[in-house]
Design an enzyme around this catalytic site. Structure first.
Site, PDB file in Angstrom:
ATOM      1  N   GLY A 107      53.141  27.489  43.791  1.00 40.72           N
ATOM      2  CA  GLY A 107      52.512  27.305  45.098  1.00 40.72           C
ATOM      3  C   GLY A 107      51.450  28.356  45.387  1.00 40.72           C
ATOM      4  O   GLY A 107      50.388  28.050  45.941  1.00 40.72           O
ATOM      5  N   ASN A 135      55.185  31.212  41.798  1.00 47.41           N
ATOM      6  CA  ASN A 135      54.098  31.180  40.816  1.00 47.41           C
ATOM      7  C   ASN A 135      53.257  29.912  40.956  1.00 47.41           C
ATOM      8  O   ASN A 135      52.035  29.949  40.841  1.00 47.41           O
ATOM      9  CB  ASN A 135      54.676  31.286  39.398  1.00 47.41           C
ATOM     10  CG  ASN A 135      53.586  31.200  38.346  1.00 47.41           C
ATOM     11  OD1 ASN A 135      52.612  31.935  38.393  1.00 47.41           O
ATOM     12  ND2 ASN A 135      53.727  30.266  37.428  1.00 47.41           N
ATOM     13  N   LYS A 180      66.292  21.844  29.735  1.00 42.69           N
ATOM     14  CA  LYS A 180      66.166  22.785  30.859  1.00 42.69           C
ATOM     15  C   LYS A 180      67.338  23.737  30.832  1.00 42.69           C
ATOM     16  O   LYS A 180      68.403  23.404  30.295  1.00 42.69           O
ATOM     17  CB  LYS A 180      66.191  22.028  32.193  1.00 42.69           C
ATOM     18  CG  LYS A 180      65.565  22.795  33.335  1.00 42.69           C
ATOM     19  CD  LYS A 180      64.055  22.655  33.300  1.00 42.69           C
ATOM     20  CE  LYS A 180      63.369  23.250  34.489  1.00 42.69           C
ATOM     21  NZ  LYS A 180      62.005  22.716  34.629  1.00 42.69           N
TER      22      LYS A 180
END
Ligand code: GLU
Length: 412
Positions: A225, A223, A109
């Protein structure tokens, strides 16, 4: 006497989820050792000349957690609260997520501590390219394949991919996923996380004894929800609550997500949406509903509000929205929590399809991509649901147990 709980550090929570899973089914000790810390964590100072000609230095990160199953894979987050502990947690969750989905990918990440809303487009482009200028030596299609995450999108990924190609001469475009369609992206990637969440829910709806048409509350309108609300609405469910970072709205008769989006665009807030009542974030989370979909930040459902939750099922489209303490409360209350490492895995799954298409020089149709996504995520969902019943444990532990068994097999 009450014990003091620090639920706010996501990395501590992620490690705790791991150790809680191995208490149910013990795992290969070497894999536990490997997963107790990341392979590598990198911090980089990113200089940006701002529009007013001043120099700003931003802090950027990449955590390469584990590559037992394949190249490190995971998004890059732009957020003012992003820090190395959050990125480490997200990278560990990616490691579990790719294993849950049986993808040939590891976990990683990245992030930058920044409020992107305060930057001009020009500054945002310089910052995105700056992240690549500092980190390109540790990336590559067989090494580490970043993607979008919170507040990053195909435009930002496009700048990053372009910068990477300029520096290294790479041609396939397979080093970054989540690109736009005209830039080598995959059909279906933009809506993949929301859609994957829907497929997951659909696979277990009847088993969870939920009606054909459910009441749904979605926290977050990014993007993930935003698409989730639309997809559930399109499939005949009733969206009774929605929220953004400023607050939420409730309408028991139902909200039209498109109208809510355009109201937000026009007014900059959801407050005052016609026919709805304004609620705080916590009121939104604790309103009665069939399904609650946290699709915003970590640590939203904690020991403080888990007893007040009135949903019949929680579908985690955010990463890390429920703390381990809250998991125990919800399990005791018989409220299933479909964990992030399964429910939001649609994004990384279609990212992996994009990577594969780029490497093979192919372009798959939207129906091909969505069919593959649906069958793989529903297969893993049913496996995890059934094993949680056999082991009498929650779905998160069950998902971690499945991931650990796949990681262990690859190690031995
Ligand atoms: N950021 C997404 C996640 O948290 C997608 C990662 C990817 O596409 O590699 O799963």
């Amino acid at each position: 006497m009450t014990t003091l709980i620090n639920e706010s550090n996501p990395f501590t929570n992620a490690l705790s989820q791991l150790s809680r899973a191995i208490k149910v089914v013990s795992s290969n000790e070497d894999i536990i050792k490997r997963l107790s810390s990341p392979d590598r964590e990198i911090k980089a100072s990113i200089p940006v000349i701002m529009d007013d000609h001043t120099l700003q230095i931003y802090e950027g990160y990449r955590v390469q957690y584990c590559n037992i199953l394949g190249p490190y894979k995971g998004g890059i987050r732009f957020h003012p609260d992003t820090n190395i502990d959050e990125v480490k947690a997200l990278a560990l969750w990616m490691t579990i997520k790719t294993a849950v989905m049986d993808l040939p990918m590891g976990g990683g990440k990245g992030g930058i501590t920044v409020d992107p809303k305060k930057l001009s487009k020009n500054e945002l482009e310089k910052l995105s390219r700056g992240w690549v200028k500092k980190l390109y030596p540790i990336l590559g299609p067989n090494v580490d394949v970043p993607a979008p995450d919170m507040n990053t999108n195909s435009e930002i990924i496009g700048w990053m991919s372009d910068e990477y190609k300029n520096i290294t001469g790479e041609k396939t475009g397979a080093t970054f996923t989540g690109k736009s369609l005209d830039n080598g992206g995959s059909e279906g990637r933009t809506q993949a996380t929301g859609l994957g969440g829907f497929y997951t829910f659909d696979a277990i709806r009847a088993k969870a004894e939920l009606p054909l048409s459910c009441k749904i509350i979605v926290q977050g309108m990014g993007n993930v929800g935003g698409y989730a609300a639309q997809i559930f609405h399109d499939h005949g469910h009733v969206i009774v609550g929605m929220s953004d970072s400023k607050g939420g709205i409730i309408n028991q008769i139902g909200l039209d997500p498109k109208l809510v989006e355009s109201y937000k665009k026009e007014h900059g807030t959801l407050a005052g949406f016609p026919g709805a009542i304004n609620v705080t974030n916590n009121e939104l989370l604790t309103t009665a509903t069939d399904v609650l979909i946290p699709a915003a930040l970590e640590n939203q459902i904690t020991h403080e509000n888990a007893n007040e939750i009135k949903a019949k099922l929680i579908l985690e489209l955010a990463n890390g929205p429920t703390t381990p303490e809250a998991d125990d409360i919800l399990f005791a209350r018989n409220i299933p929590v479909v964990p992030d490492v399964l429910a939001n895995a649609g994004g990384v799954t279609v990212s992996t399809f994009e990577w594969e298409q780029n490497l093979k020089g192919e372009h798959w149709t939207e129906s091909e991509v969505l069919e593959k996504l649906k069958s793989s995520i529903q297969k893993q969902t049913l496996t995890i649901w059934d094993s949680s019943k056999e082991l009498n444990t929650d779905l998160r532990r069950s998902a971690f147990i499945l991931a650990l068994s796949r990681l262990s097999k690859k190690l031995s």
